[in-house]
Write an enzyme that holds these catalytic residues in place. Structure first.
Site, short mmCIF file in Angstrom:
data_model
loop_
_atom_site.label_atom_id
_atom_site.label_comp_id
_atom_site.label_asym_id
_atom_site.label_seq_id
_atom_site.Cartn_x
_atom_site.Cartn_y
_atom_site.Cartn_z
N LYS A 113 -0.87 -1.58 5.78
CA LYS A 113 0.27 -1.33 6.65
C LYS A 113 0.56 0.16 6.55
O LYS A 113 0.89 0.67 5.48
CB LYS A 113 1.50 -2.14 6.22
CG LYS A 113 2.69 -1.97 7.18
CD LYS A 113 2.43 -2.62 8.54
CE LYS A 113 3.61 -2.42 9.47
NZ LYS A 113 3.50 -3.19 10.71
N SER B 209 -2.38 -2.25 10.42
CA SER B 209 -1.20 -2.29 11.27
C SER B 209 -0.33 -1.09 10.92
O SER B 209 -0.41 -0.56 9.81
CB SER B 209 -0.41 -3.59 11.07
OG SER B 209 -1.14 -4.70 11.54
#
Length: 354
Positions: free
Chosen positions: A158, A218
């Site tokens: 992330k 992400s």
């Protein structure tokens, strides 16, 4: 010596912690054993998607109550990788990865985590972020006891973004900065695993021949550092779980999707038989609209639609393909696959019980 457990849980809304709370109350899951969370929320997946932060806040408050640790301490050690957007057949859900260090084995699926230092907007999409992710991947491998890059199955990251980047940022467009952040993290993974020999900020979003088939990235404004989760195989971890990973050549690559399920030991042909679906513990897929505007010679309109973002098209289409093989809409499908698998393609990772 540790053992990894994976719990795939539904959510009625982004703040719904009832499923994980029930596992803790039943003694099935110890709150202190939670090492990472990866999930799909029902937001739009964009910069203003509040569902990701709402979920993380709700989870950390629950774990703080159960463990006695502060929210700040938990947030700093438990990667919480949330991807917004559950278009089409996709179902909001999350995977809880727990490690029981009292259970040992000869060799099994291992998990390691690491955080880079906080990444300011001026470093996003630059060499500094690539280097930070490369080091964090190595740290996470060491945390898991994985000594060889070839034993790594998947690296989930992330990566941070900035809603108001400022003049020092590489781009003033937050959406482009989000893509650059994903790209930098992906090439950081590729360097750490030896999937590419060299890479720099000049390659981001340009040289798409540089990629890793084992990177899933992400990005979002709800994190301030690169949060890294490494899955692979190491000595001392209890056996019984597998992670099958395969690349997709393009959005219609059903054989590529099936290959990931088969790599996890599941008899997909092309769908997983109903009596074997209980073995599927989680599915992660990354995809990307073909930038040339064609898939196998046929024109697509994902990139030119002014009503729906291209990534929402992507998630709906790829989600239907992957979910049809899994036989379940609880699959993690995320767009923005820059340098994550072949250009215009992506990758699939399947966690399964042996």
């Amino acid at each position: 010596m540790p053992s990894l457990a994976i719990h795939r849980l539904p959510m009625a809304h982004p703040g719904d912690m009832s499923a994980v709370a029930a596992l803790i109350a039943a003694g099935t899951l110890r709150a202190g054993d939670v090492r990472a969370v990866i999930g799909k929320t029902e937001g739009n997946g964009g910069l203003n998607d509040f569902t990701r932060g709402f979920f993380t806040q709700s989870l950390m408050l629950l774990l703080a109550r159960e463990t006695g640790e502060s929210v700040a301490t938990l947030t700093a050690r438990i990667p919480c990788v949330l991807s917004g957007g559950t278009e089409g057949a996709l179902s909001p859900h999350y995977l809880v990865f727990a490690v029981d260090r009292a259970v040992a084995g000869p060799r099994g699926l291992a998990l390691g985590t690491a955080f880079s230092p906080p990444t300011p907007a001026s470093e996003i999409g630059r060499d500094a972020q690539i280097a930070a992710v490369t080091q964090a991947v190595r740290d996470a491998m060491a945390d898991a006891g994985i000594t060889r890059a070839e034993d790594v199955a998947l690296v989930q990251v992330k990566a941070p973004c900035a809603q108001a980047p400022g003049a020092e940022a590489r781009s003033s467009d937050p959406r482009l900065l989000m893509a650059l952040s994903r790209a930098a993290a992906a090439l950081g993974v590729a360097l750490a695993l030896g999937d590419v020999a060299e890479a720099g900020e000049g390659d981001l979003l340009r040289d798409l021949t540089k990629y890793s088939n084992r990177a899933s990235i992400s990005s979002g404004i709800e994190v301030v550092a690169n949060e890294v989760v490494v899955f692979g195989y190491a000595e001392g971890w209890a056996p019984g779980l597998t992670a099958g990973v395969a690349p997709m050549a393009d959005l219609l690559d059903l054989p590529g999707v099936v290959a990931a399920f088969r790599a996890a030991g599941l008899p997909a042909d092309p769908s997983v038989p109903a009596d074997q679906r209980h073995r599927v513990l989680g599915v992660i897929a990354k995809g990307e609209p073909e930038k040339a505007g064609h898939i196998r010679g046929a024109r697509h309109t994902m990139l030119g639609d002014t009503d729906l973002d291209a990534q929402r098209h992507l998630r709906g289409a790829l989600g239907a393909i992957v979910a049809s093989v899994a036989g379940d809409g609880q699959v993690f499908v995320s767009g923005g696959a820059e340098h994550q698998g072949p250009p215009g393609g992506g990758l699939v990772c399947v966690f399964a019980r042996g």
